[in-house]
Scaffold this motif. Structure first.
Motif, short mmCIF file in Angstrom:
data_model
loop_
_atom_site.label_atom_id
_atom_site.label_comp_id
_atom_site.label_asym_id
_atom_site.label_seq_id
_atom_site.Cartn_x
_atom_site.Cartn_y
_atom_site.Cartn_z
N PRO A 191 24.99 22.11 -23.62
CA PRO A 191 25.07 21.39 -22.34
C PRO A 191 25.63 22.22 -21.20
CG PRO A 191 25.76 19.96 -24.13
CD PRO A 191 25.58 21.34 -24.72
N ALA A 192 26.39 23.28 -21.54
CA ALA A 192 26.92 24.16 -20.50
C ALA A 192 25.81 24.93 -19.78
CB ALA A 192 27.93 25.14 -21.09
N LEU A 193 24.62 24.98 -20.38
CA LEU A 193 23.49 25.66 -19.73
C LEU A 193 22.81 24.79 -18.69
CD1 LEU A 193 21.77 27.25 -22.88
CD2 LEU A 193 23.32 28.37 -21.28
N VAL A 194 23.08 23.48 -18.71
CA VAL A 194 22.36 22.55 -17.84
C VAL A 194 22.52 22.88 -16.35
CG1 VAL A 194 22.13 20.13 -17.14
CG2 VAL A 194 22.38 20.71 -19.56
N PRO A 195 23.74 23.17 -15.86
CA PRO A 195 23.84 23.46 -14.42
C PRO A 195 22.96 24.62 -13.97
CG PRO A 195 26.01 23.03 -15.34
CD PRO A 195 25.07 23.11 -16.50
N ALA A 196 23.01 25.72 -14.70
CA ALA A 196 22.21 26.88 -14.31
C ALA A 196 20.72 26.58 -14.41
CB ALA A 196 22.57 28.08 -15.18
N MET A 197 20.33 25.90 -15.49
CA MET A 197 18.91 25.54 -15.65
C MET A 197 18.45 24.62 -14.52
SD MET A 197 17.65 26.97 -18.39
CE MET A 197 18.08 27.64 -20.01
N THR A 198 19.29 23.67 -14.14
CA THR A 198 18.92 22.73 -13.09
C THR A 198 18.75 23.44 -11.75
OG1 THR A 198 20.14 20.96 -14.21
CG2 THR A 198 19.59 20.61 -11.90
N ILE A 199 19.69 24.31 -11.42
CA ILE A 199 19.59 25.03 -10.15
C ILE A 199 18.36 25.94 -10.15
CG2 ILE A 199 20.70 26.83 -8.77
CD1 ILE A 199 23.38 25.53 -9.42
N LEU A 200 18.07 26.59 -11.29
CA LEU A 200 16.89 27.46 -11.37
C LEU A 200 15.60 26.65 -11.23
CD1 LEU A 200 15.50 30.16 -11.93
CD2 LEU A 200 15.73 29.68 -14.38
N ILE A 201 15.48 25.56 -11.98
CA ILE A 201 14.27 24.74 -11.91
C ILE A 201 14.15 24.09 -10.53
CG2 ILE A 201 13.09 22.72 -12.87
CD1 ILE A 201 14.37 23.42 -15.57
N GLY A 202 15.29 23.66 -9.97
CA GLY A 202 15.27 23.08 -8.63
C GLY A 202 14.77 24.06 -7.59
N PHE A 203 15.14 25.33 -7.74
CA PHE A 203 14.67 26.36 -6.82
C PHE A 203 13.16 26.59 -6.99
CE2 PHE A 203 13.66 30.95 -6.35
CZ PHE A 203 13.77 31.03 -4.97
N LEU A 204 12.70 26.66 -8.25
CA LEU A 204 11.29 26.94 -8.52
C LEU A 204 10.38 25.78 -8.15
CD1 LEU A 204 11.61 28.71 -12.00
CD2 LEU A 204 11.21 29.79 -9.77
N VAL A 205 10.85 24.54 -8.39
CA VAL A 205 9.99 23.37 -8.21
C VAL A 205 10.17 22.74 -6.83
CG1 VAL A 205 9.46 21.06 -9.08
CG2 VAL A 205 9.94 22.91 -10.68
N LEU A 206 11.41 22.59 -6.39
CA LEU A 206 11.69 21.90 -5.13
C LEU A 206 11.97 22.84 -3.98
CD1 LEU A 206 14.06 19.05 -6.45
CD2 LEU A 206 11.55 19.05 -6.26
N GLY A 207 12.19 24.11 -4.28
CA GLY A 207 12.50 25.06 -3.23
C GLY A 207 13.91 24.94 -2.70
N GLU A 208 14.82 24.28 -3.46
CA GLU A 208 16.22 24.14 -3.04
C GLU A 208 16.96 25.43 -3.34
OE1 GLU A 208 18.64 20.87 -3.84
OE2 GLU A 208 17.19 19.36 -3.21
N ILE A 209 17.40 26.10 -2.30
CA ILE A 209 18.13 27.36 -2.46
C ILE A 209 19.62 27.06 -2.52
CG2 ILE A 209 18.62 29.62 -1.46
CD1 ILE A 209 15.92 29.44 -0.03
N PRO A 210 20.29 27.41 -3.61
CA PRO A 210 21.73 27.12 -3.69
C PRO A 210 22.52 27.94 -2.68
CG PRO A 210 21.04 28.49 -5.54
CD PRO A 210 19.79 28.07 -4.83
N THR A 211 23.54 27.33 -2.12
CA THR A 211 24.41 28.04 -1.19
C THR A 211 25.41 28.90 -1.97
OG1 THR A 211 26.06 26.26 -1.17
CG2 THR A 211 24.24 26.10 0.41
#
Length: 299
Positions: free
Chosen positions: A259-279
Motif C-alpha cells: 500500500p505504500a506504493l499507492v501514492p507514487a502510483m497514483t501521482i504517476l497514473i494521474g500525470f499520464l492519464v489526467l495530465g496533473e503535474i504534481p507541485t
C-alpha cells in the motif's frame, strides 16, 4: 521429480511481489478514475455507488455460501461497524475530498493517515510498542502530511484544507477498520463480502431515493462503465484478491509494504492519464511520507 524448494520459494516470492504491485496499481487506478469522474460530473455519492453496490451484487452468492443470516459468522453488529468504517461513508469522505483538493493530496494523505492511524491505534488499543524505527516513521509521516496541509493553506487556498481533512478522516477510518479485522480475526475477503452485501442492502436504497438520475445519465454510458470497472472491479474486487494473494505468498509483514506504493502510483497514473503535474510541495510530501512508510513497517 519434485521441485527444488529454493526454486519453489523464488516462484512464490515472484508471484507475491507481482500481485502486491498489481494491487497497488489497482488502488491507484481507483483514485485517478474518481478524480476524472468528478471532473466529468459525477457526485461523490455516484462514485460510492459504483464502488460498492455492483461488487455487492457479485459478493452476494459468495456470502450466501458461508451464511447470510450471521454474515459468515461475523455478526450483524460487527458487520455494521465495518460497513461504517470501510464502506460507502468512508468512500464519500475520500471522494468529497477530491472535489476540494488536488489528486496528489488525496494520494498521499489518505494512505499516510491510514498508516499513521494504524500505528497509533495499535499502540493505544492493542498495546503494541512503538519501536524507535516506528517512531521515526510516525514523525516522518506527520511531517509529510504537514507539508501538504501547508501547501493547501498557503498556495491553493479555497477548500483544499477541508479536502485534506476529509482525506485524513478517510484514512483514520480505514485504520480503525483494519484494527477491527485484527481484533476480530476476520479475513479481508469476508470483510469485503460483508461490506459489499450490506452496501447493496442499505446504501443502494438510500442512493436510489436521493440520486439525480438526470445528472447521472448526462455523464453518459461510457463514463458510468469506466467507474463501474475502475471502482467496483479494479479498486474493489481485483485489488483485494491480488493483495490477499500477496499476503499468502509473502506473509502479512512483507505484504504490508505494498500500500505504500499507492501514492507514487497514483501521482504517476494521474500525470499520464489526467495530465496533473504534481507541485514541488506535493513531491516533497510524497517523498517524506514514503520515507516514513519504510520505517513504520519495521518491527
Amino acid at each position: 521429480m519434485p521441485d527444488h524448494p529454493f526454486r519453489h520459494g523464488l516462484s512464490a516470492t515472484a508471484i507475491g511481489v507481482s500481485c502486491g504491485i498489481a494491487a497497488s496499481i489497482c488502488w491507484a487506478i481507483g483514485f485517478v478514475a474518481a478524480k476524472h469522474g468528478i471532473a466529468v460530473g459525477f457526485a461523490p455519492a455516484d462514485l460510492a455507488f459504483h464502488r460498492f453496490v455492483w461488487s455487492g451484487v457479485l459478493m452476494l452468492p459468495l456470502l450466501a455460501r458461508v451464511g447470510l443470516s450471521d454474515l459468515g459468522g461475523l455478526g450483524w453488529v460487527r458487520g455494521l461497524v465495518i460497513l461504517v468504517l470501510a464502506g460507502p461513508l468512508q468512500a464519500l469522505l475520500n471522494y468529497t475530498g477530491l472535489t476540494l483538493a488536488p489528486l496528489g493530496h488525496g494520494a498521499v494523505i489518505q494512505p499516510g493517515s491510514a498508516a499513521l492511524g494504524g500505528l497509533l491505534l495499535a499502540f493505544l488499543v492493542l498495546g503494541e510498542p512503538l519501536s524507535r524505527a516506528r517512531l521515526i516513521g510516525v514523525g516522518s509521516i506527520i511531517l509529510g502530511l504537514t507539508v501538504l496541509a501547508g501547501e493547501a493553506v498557503l498556495t491553493i487556498r479555497g477548500g483544499a484544507l477541508a479536502g485534506d481533512l476529509l482525506f485524513a478522516a478517510a484514512g483514520f477510518a480505514w485504520a480503525a477498520f483494519t484494527l477491527c479485522l485484527r481484533g476480530w480475526r476476520t479475513s479481508g475477503m469476508l470483510a469485503a463480502q460483508v461490506v459489499g452485501v450490506l452496501s447493496l442492502l442499505i446504501y443502494a436504497p438510500l442512493y436510489a431515493g436521493l440520486v439525480d438520475f438526470e445528472r447521472l445519465s448526462a455523464t453518459g454510458l461510457s463514463e458510468n462503465l469506466i467507474q463501474v470497472v475502475a471502482q467496483g472491479v479494479f479498486a474493489g474486487l481485483l485489488a483485494l484478491y491480488l493483495f490477499a494473494r500477496a499476503v499468502t505468498a509473502l506473509g502479512a509483514g512483507r505484504a504490508s509494504m505494498f500500500p505504500a506504493l499507492v501514492p507514487a502510483m497514483t501521482i504517476l497514473i494521474g500525470f499520464l492519464v489526467l495530465g496533473e503535474i504534481p507541485t514541488l510541495p506535493q513531491l516533497a510530501g510524497l517523498l517524506i511520507v514514503g520515507f516514513g512508510f519504510r520505517f513504520a513497517l519495521k518491527p
